[in-house]
Design an enzyme around this catalytic site. Structure first.
Site, PDB file in Angstrom:
ATOM      1  CG  HIS A   1     -33.408 -23.086 -29.648  1.00 22.81           C
ATOM      2  ND1 HIS A   1     -33.972 -23.102 -28.396  1.00 22.81           N
ATOM      3  CD2 HIS A   1     -32.458 -24.040 -29.671  1.00 22.81           C
ATOM      4  CE1 HIS A   1     -33.362 -24.038 -27.682  1.00 22.81           C
ATOM      5  NE2 HIS A   1     -32.443 -24.623 -28.424  1.00 22.81           N
TER       6      HIS A   1
ATOM      7  CD  GLU B   1     -26.311 -29.110 -32.843  1.00 23.55           C
ATOM      8  OE1 GLU B   1     -25.425 -29.620 -33.542  1.00 23.55           O
ATOM      9  OE2 GLU B   1     -26.234 -29.077 -31.608  1.00 23.55           O
TER      10      GLU B   1
HETATM   11  N1  ACO Z   1     -36.767 -23.120 -41.100  1.00 22.89           N
HETATM   12  C1  ACO Z   1     -37.944 -22.611 -41.576  1.00 22.89           C
HETATM   13  N2  ACO Z   1     -38.994 -22.295 -40.785  1.00 22.89           N
HETATM   14  C2  ACO Z   1     -38.854 -22.525 -39.489  1.00 22.89           C
HETATM   15  C3  ACO Z   1     -37.687 -23.041 -38.929  1.00 22.89           C
HETATM   16  C4  ACO Z   1     -36.617 -23.328 -39.791  1.00 22.89           C
HETATM   17  N3  ACO Z   1     -35.474 -23.833 -39.335  1.00 22.89           N
HETATM   18  N4  ACO Z   1     -37.844 -23.166 -37.599  1.00 22.89           N
HETATM   19  C5  ACO Z   1     -39.073 -22.745 -37.312  1.00 22.89           C
HETATM   20  N5  ACO Z   1     -39.694 -22.349 -38.458  1.00 22.89           N
HETATM   21  C6  ACO Z   1     -41.035 -21.815 -38.562  1.00 22.89           C
HETATM   22  C7  ACO Z   1     -42.074 -22.935 -38.473  1.00 22.89           C
HETATM   23  O1  ACO Z   1     -42.392 -23.453 -39.743  1.00 22.89           O
HETATM   24  C8  ACO Z   1     -43.231 -22.241 -37.809  1.00 22.89           C
HETATM   25  O2  ACO Z   1     -43.900 -21.507 -38.812  1.00 22.89           O
HETATM   26  P1  ACO Z   1     -45.501 -21.248 -38.690  1.00 22.89           P
HETATM   27  O3  ACO Z   1     -45.706 -20.323 -37.519  1.00 22.89           O
HETATM   28  O4  ACO Z   1     -45.868 -20.643 -40.009  1.00 22.89           O
HETATM   29  O5  ACO Z   1     -46.142 -22.599 -38.461  1.00 22.89           O
HETATM   30  C9  ACO Z   1     -42.576 -21.215 -36.870  1.00 22.89           C
HETATM   31  O6  ACO Z   1     -41.276 -20.962 -37.453  1.00 22.89           O
HETATM   32  C10 ACO Z   1     -42.402 -21.739 -35.461  1.00 22.89           C
HETATM   33  O7  ACO Z   1     -41.680 -22.955 -35.545  1.00 22.89           O
HETATM   34  P2  ACO Z   1     -41.980 -24.259 -34.692  1.00 22.89           P
HETATM   35  O8  ACO Z   1     -41.555 -25.459 -35.485  1.00 22.89           O
HETATM   36  O9  ACO Z   1     -43.389 -24.223 -34.186  1.00 22.89           O
HETATM   37  O10 ACO Z   1     -41.000 -24.027 -33.482  1.00 22.89           O
HETATM   38  P3  ACO Z   1     -40.635 -25.127 -32.448  1.00 22.89           P
HETATM   39  O11 ACO Z   1     -40.253 -24.408 -31.214  1.00 22.89           O
HETATM   40  O12 ACO Z   1     -41.686 -26.151 -32.359  1.00 22.89           O
HETATM   41  O13 ACO Z   1     -39.358 -25.841 -33.111  1.00 22.89           O
HETATM   42  C11 ACO Z   1     -37.166 -26.323 -33.824  1.00 22.89           C
HETATM   43  C12 ACO Z   1     -38.024 -25.526 -32.835  1.00 22.89           C
HETATM   44  C13 ACO Z   1     -37.577 -27.819 -33.816  1.00 22.89           C
HETATM   45  C14 ACO Z   1     -35.707 -26.222 -33.408  1.00 22.89           C
HETATM   46  C15 ACO Z   1     -37.384 -25.739 -35.240  1.00 22.89           C
HETATM   47  O14 ACO Z   1     -36.979 -24.381 -35.241  1.00 22.89           O
HETATM   48  C16 ACO Z   1     -36.617 -26.527 -36.304  1.00 22.89           C
HETATM   49  O15 ACO Z   1     -37.136 -27.542 -36.786  1.00 22.89           O
HETATM   50  N6  ACO Z   1     -35.394 -26.060 -36.715  1.00 22.89           N
HETATM   51  C17 ACO Z   1     -34.603 -26.780 -37.687  1.00 22.89           C
HETATM   52  C18 ACO Z   1     -33.911 -27.973 -37.074  1.00 22.89           C
HETATM   53  C19 ACO Z   1     -32.754 -27.574 -36.156  1.00 22.89           C
HETATM   54  O16 ACO Z   1     -31.924 -26.730 -36.486  1.00 22.89           O
HETATM   55  N7  ACO Z   1     -32.705 -28.241 -35.002  1.00 22.89           N
HETATM   56  C20 ACO Z   1     -31.631 -28.022 -34.004  1.00 22.89           C
HETATM   57  C21 ACO Z   1     -32.200 -27.320 -32.816  1.00 22.89           C
HETATM   58  S1  ACO Z   1     -30.958 -26.973 -31.629  1.00 22.89           S
HETATM   59  C22 ACO Z   1     -30.810 -28.435 -30.810  1.00 22.89           C
HETATM   60  O17 ACO Z   1     -31.593 -29.324 -30.843  1.00 22.89           O
HETATM   61  C23 ACO Z   1     -29.559 -28.542 -30.012  1.00 22.89           C
END
Ligand code: ACO
Length: 363
Positions: free
Chosen positions: A251, A306
């Site tokens: 998140h 979610e």
């Molecule tokens: N699975 C694997 N790796 C992940 C995940 C995940 N679900 N989420 C984050 N990471 C990793 C990223 O690859 C990144 O790695 P890095 O540092 O090596 O580049 C690090 O963790 C940071 O992640 P970001 O994507 O930069 O975090 P951001 O805050 O931009 O994204 C988000 C948050 C979009 C929710 C992300 O965690 C994600 O895509 N999760 C999966 C989709 C999801 O469940 N969305 C629902 C969110 S809740 C909502 O919208 C109500």
């Protein structure tokens, strides 16, 4: 300095919600969202977000009646829905239908119009299912409150209170969440002094994306994969090594357990219908968090709302094609509250982009 994705940038004030991502707390207008979801109805919490206070008895009666008044689909909207290509998903249908709603007050967003847009969603969904031949359009009922009515229109199932309690908890917990991507879209549109239906249309378009509202469908796929795998840990590893994100984890704001996920988990623990999917979800959660910590150490990746939303909806027999629509049916309250807040003290959103393309040689 460039803040990609506006990470860490504060660009407005709000009285609607506060998220403490380090401690895992969510406050709606001065109240703990978890307490609200356990002890209040959808209409009461919507009133809180739209007016800033919980309703007294007569105010509650008023808002419940208003929700019922706006349930019917106008004839022109039925035509629109019938004429949309069959291949379009339900979010496309919601986006198009909501954009066509004739508002009482197009210049100034009002609570009455916010109710109108919120209350019409169940009938849009049911009419789409009817026009696809999936389900007969049910009779619009006036004896049900909003969440029970939503459930009845989306599934055709008689909404017994023990069934709808979990759904109401989910829909209250997801009503509002600060400046998430779809709410930001709504506020950007409102900031140009456009109308409420246009703001909601922008927000639905943003909600549709798999990184935001589309996640629960991805969670079901993940759970399906886990149910067919004899080694969940290596399945997760392989997904991550392919660069896939695990849906329902991570998140932007929460760096600890998402309090909404915790509350839903608790509700599921009390729901006897949640057995098979819920135990799989619990097992998968433990293994995934462990693997995320091994492969992405220090990123603090936990389940988000979610993840357990998918398990709640699965337990209630809500078709997975309606998961994001259900999220939309609740978040529209937060979107409209933000639009009213934006318009009450408006500055148009207009950030900068740094040009990195070529320049003419004569420049
Ligand atoms: N699975 C694997 N790796 C992940 C995940 C995940 N679900 N989420 C984050 N990471 C990793 C990223 O690859 C990144 O790695 P890095 O540092 O090596 O580049 C690090 O963790 C940071 O992640 P970001 O994507 O930069 O975090 P951001 O805050 O931009 O994204 C988000 C948050 C979009 C929710 C992300 O965690 C994600 O895509 N999760 C999966 C989709 C999801 O469940 N969305 C629902 C969110 S809740 C909502 O919208 C109500």
């Amino acid at each position: 300095m460039i803040y990609k994705g506006l990470k860490g940038v504060t660009c407005t004030e709000t009285t609607l919600s506060m998220i403490d991502g380090e401690r895992g707390k969510l406050i709606y207008a001065g109240y703990d969202a978890r307490d609200l979801s356990m002890n209040h109805s959808f209409e009461e919490v919507a009133y809180l977000l739209w007016y800033g206070t919980l309703p007294n008895e007569s105010e509650l009666q008023w808002i419940e009646e208003k929700f019922k008044t706006h349930r019917n689909l106008p004839h022109y909207m039925k035509n629109i829905i019938e004429n949309l290509p069959k291949e379009l998903g339900i979010l496309d249908v919601l986006r198009t239908s909501i954009s066509s709603v004739h508002l009482n007050s197009p210049e100034i967003p009002t609570v009455e119009d916010a109710i109108r847009l919120t209350a019409i969603i169940p009938a849009i969904i049911a009419y789409r299912l009817h026009s696809l031949g999936t389900k007969k359009f049910p009779t619009i009922r006036q004896d049900l409150n909003h969440v029970a009515y939503y459930y009845y229109m989306a599934t055709g199932i008689d909404p017994k209170p023990e069934l709808t309690h979990a759904l109401e908890t989910y829909m209250i917990l997801t009503m509002e969440h600060g400046l998430n991507a779809s709410t930001f879209s709504a506020r950007v549109t409102a900031s140009s002094e456009s109308d409420l239906a246009s703001s909601m249309t922008s927000a639905i378009g943003t909600m549709k994306g798999p990184l935001h509202g589309g996640a629960p469908t991805g969670v079901i796929e993940l759970l399906n994969d886990a149910s067919h795998s004899n080694n969940i840990k290596s399945m997760i590893r392989e997904k991550m090594e392919r660069g896939e994100k695990l849906m329902g984890f991570g998140h932007r704001v929460y760096k600890t357990l998402d309090p909404r996920a915790e509350a839903l988990k608790e509700i599921l623990q009390q729901n006897p219908k949640a057995d098979q999917w819920f135990s799989l979800a619990l097992e998968l959660e433990d293994i995934a968090i462990q693997t995320l910590e091994e492969l992405k150490p220090g990123r603090n990746l936990y389940t988000n709302v979610e993840y357990y939303a998918a398990a709640v909806m699965k337990a209630l027999n809500i078709d997975s094609s309606l998961f994001t629509a259900t999220f939309t049916a609740s978040r529209i309250v937060g979107w409209s509250a933000h639009v009213m807040e934006q318009r009450s003290n408006n500055t148009i959103f207009r950030p900068n982009a740094e040009y990195i393309g070529p320049v003419p040689t004569t420049f």
